[in-house]
Design an enzyme around this catalytic site. Structure first.
Site: not given
Length: 753
Positions: A624, A596-597, A643, A447-449
């Protein structure tokens, strides 16, 4: 950040929110294009608007004693959470679910306590049994015999046989019912044969008893299972944690505008609710009055709070920031976004397959070898004319030696050591089976963020026009210090880090949906969004602006006495350790993927900086897990690192789910591994530790069973004509030596550099 496809990242909210559409899509709305387009205007608003007034598990006590295969037992407990029809987020559900999760967690704790109690009782009985054993006395060169000592030895051994052996007998019955003999069956056979034979020797006075072998074998095996169970986490409490996100009460606004508190269980579609600043939104709805920002990071994984105003969707579980909001309830019970995520997590977890432990595989073959070897030994010696007592002693020795003590400790000791090493390195192992499979991982999805990035906005660029950078930051820092907006907090933090002197501010006010205004040293200072600049026709450097927004950054403008004096850009900051993590994974021939969203431009920028070539962006929360399924269907061994709540179903679907420790409780409870230090580089450490752990397990299994290959034929008497025969005493020495080697080898486990 959201799907801000204009890439200007302005901060006033448009017609709809990303979260609203995400929630819609969870319950059947497929209008993704509208969702994307709804973010064409996110301007910088600081103003506050004040509004006037899994079924309960059925495990039995027999199950507690059985514990025939811990991974199987835990999986059975986990799969007993039958919530297939969705989840109503209500007080009743919360109460009921607490009961379910509590029962599963308590059941696991009871099993651990049961094995601990049985081990210590066995240990207490072991000392006098060894002291009274004629064979042990002979081995030690002492004589402590006295009248009736064999009957005391029989009584103590019988107590130990019943108390310590019960879990193994129940487990053996379960294994045999499944036609899959393994560790429990092998242990049950060995202790039964040694007990029955020893009882016969006491009453017939023919042959040597094996009570010492019985006692030591039971004690060591109980210790091994206790160590293993303490190292393995039981059924996941993810669903329990999801429900805990919801508040218990809500503020109902009646037809007369009166506000009363009601239980969340009593909320119905169409009700008008009030959510105050700082409160969690109790259920899904649509804003009817007010303006605020809502922190949806726990639900969406996106770092930037989203502006909410009339007709925007709000989702239960998200946190309201500085303004009060009234909203109309649009979904309750099974239809809510959170309930849909619960269902996805539950389905993903229950779909996992059971993995059989290596020790059980070895035990299965040793069981057959023991039965065949014991019967063959007895039959051959009888046919050769030897006495029944001699043939029986040889056969019993073969059966007992076939069940090495070290086998019961071979994997549990490595499990305990690897768990300890992991904890010391910030890696909390929750699912042992999946952790041990991590050695095969060939794809790591991030995931990115909040995972590759800090999940918090920070100032990245200060672009002054006609003044120095320090003065520009002073102006912005001083004005923004009066606001509670997330962007304001980021600028204030930058000012504090640079030890900027704050100027005196007066006449502070918010420009609704546009920015801030204040007076500093008699000059009017504005901190405004691109939307304000465009609506007022104020010219600005388009090249600089496009460069910053093209990098996925949020930009605000600083105006002093109607003169543009600079721009300040903010962005989610990439973790320093993310660069090394991606580089090491590539060196290990493992492909990193970003999921990522966020919008594609932001994702591509971050991916480019990190060196990630495969980017999957603009993914709605429920999508996802589908992306993970797709990767798994390509015969990849996939690890997922995330996360947020939106990552929970994906974490459960992956072969290995890894949660960043700073993330939500839900992501943590769904994951197989938790990274306490929120360090992406620890993903590499997990894979290295898994490989080292598996290697040690194989080595220990070889040590634990290797001497049997030599000892069993000798015990059977194949070398007797050469005067070589394996006495029980020598067998005991070999057994002890094997156990010591296994223990020392486990202690040598370490993460490869």
């Amino acid at each position: 950040m959201g799907n801000h496809n204009d890439h200007n990242h302005q901060h006033t909210h448009g017609d709809d929110s990303h979260m609203g559409k995400s929630a819609d899509s969870m319950v059947g709305t497929n209008n993704k294009n509208e969702d994307v387009n709804s973010h064409n205007s996110h301007e910088h608003h600081h103003g506050d608007t004040v509004i006037s007034n899994k079924p309960v598990s059925t495990e039995s006590k027999a199950d507690l004693d059985a514990h025939q295969n811990h991974s199987y037992e835990m999986k059975r407990m986990q799969n007993s959470n039958d919530h297939k029809n969705g989840h109503s987020v209500s007080d009743e559900h919360m109460e009921g679910h607490d009961s379910h999760g509590g029962n599963h967690h308590d059941h696991h704790a009871m099993m651990v306590a049961d094995f601990r109690r049985r081990f210590f009782l066995s240990l207490i009985l072991l000392a006098p049994i060894l002291a009274l054993s004629p064979m042990i006395q002979m081995f030690m060169g002492v004589d402590w015999r006295f009248g009736g000592d064999s009957y005391i030895l029989l009584a103590l051994s019988t107590i130990l046989f019943i108390i310590g052996g019960k879990p193994f007998f129940v487990g053996a019955i379960d294994e045999l019912r499944q036609k899959a003999p393994a560790m429990m069956t092998l242990i049950g056979l060995a202790i039964s044969v040694s007990y029955v034979y020893s009882v016969v020797t006491v009453f017939t006075q023919v042959g040597s008893d094996f009570f010492w072998e019985l006692a030591s074998l039971i004690s060591v095996m109980l210790l091994g299972h206790w160590i293993e169970m303490r190292s393995v986490l039981g059924a996941s409490r993810a669903l329990e944690e999801l429900v805990k996100l919801m508040p218990e009460t809500a503020h109902l606004v009646d037809e007369n505008g009166e506000i009363t508190d009601i239980a969340v269980a009593d909320i119905r579609t169409g009700m008008i609710l009030l959510v105050k600043p700082g409160e969690k939104i109790p259920i899904d709805g649509k804003v009817t009055e007010g303006r605020s920002t809502v922190n949806e990071s726990m639900l969406t994984g996106e770092s930037m709070p989203v502006e909410k105003s009339t007709n925007d969707e709000v989702v239960g579980g998200s946190i309201n920031a500085e303004g009060a909001l009234k909203f109309k309830v649009t979904r309750t019970g099974d239809d809510t976004f959170l309930s849909q995520v619960i269902k996805l997590v539950n389905e993903a977890q229950s779909s996992r397959s059971k993995t059989q432990r290596l020790a059980d595989v070895a035990a299965k073959y040793l069981f057959y070898i023991a039965v065949i070897g014991g019967i063959s030994t007895f039959t051959i010696w009888v046919l050769l004319g030897e006495s029944i007592s001699f043939a029986m002693e040889r056969a019993v020795t073969v059966v007992i030696i076939s069940c090495p003590h070290a086998l019961g400790l071979a994997t549990p000791l490595v499990t305990a050591v690897s768990t300890s090493i992991g904890a010391k390195n910030g890696l909390l192992i929750r699912n042992r089976s999946n952790f041990e499979m991590a050695r095969k991982i060939d794809t790591v999805v991030f995931d990115k963020t909040g995972t590759l990035t800090m999940g918090e906005f920070g100032v990245t660029d200060i672009v002054p026009y006609g003044i120095d950078e320090s003065h520009l930051l002073t102006l912005a820092y001083s004005v923004e210090s009066q606001s509670e907006h997330p962007i304001a907090k980021s600028i204030v933090l930058e000012g504090q880090n640079r030890k900027v002197q704050m100027a005196d501010v007066s006449e502070f006010q918010a420009i609704p949906g546009k920015g801030l205004s204040a007076s500093i040293d008699g000059k009017i200072v504005l901190i405004v969004s691109p939307g304000y600049m465009n609506s007022e026709g104020i010219a600005y450097n388009q090249v600089d602006f496009e460069r910053l927004t093209g990098e996925g950054k949020t930009t605000v403008f600083v105006i002093e006495n109607d003169i543009l004096v600079g721009m300040i850009a903010l962005s989610d900051i990439i973790r320093d350790t993310a660069f090394d993590a991606i580089a090491e994974l590539k060196a290990m021939q493992i492909e990193p993927i970003m999921l990522t969203g966020d919008n594609n431009r932001v994702a591509q920028k971050v991916g480019q900086e990190l060196g990630i070539s495969k980017i999957i962006s603009e993914v709605l929360p429920h999508e996802k897990s589908l992306k993970i399924e797709q990767l798994v269907s390509e015969n990849r061994m996939v690890a997922m690192t995330g996360d947020g709540i939106n990552d929970a179903p994906a974490l459960a679907k992956a072969h290995l789910g890894i949660a960043i420790g700073a993330g939500t409780d839900v992501a943590i409870e769904t994951a197989d591994i938790i990274l306490v230090r929120s360090n992406p580089l620890d993903v590499v450490q997990i894979i290295k530790l898994s490989k080292a752990t598996y290697s040690k397990m194989i080595q220990n299994l070889i040590w634990a069973t290797g001497y049997n290959i030599i000892a069993m034929p000798i015990a059977a008497g194949v070398l007797i004509k050469y005067g070589v025969i394996l006495s029980p005493a020598v067998g005991a020495v070999l057994m002890s030596l094997s156990t010591i080697i296994v223990s020392l080898n486990a202690r040598l486990l370490k993460i490869a550099k």
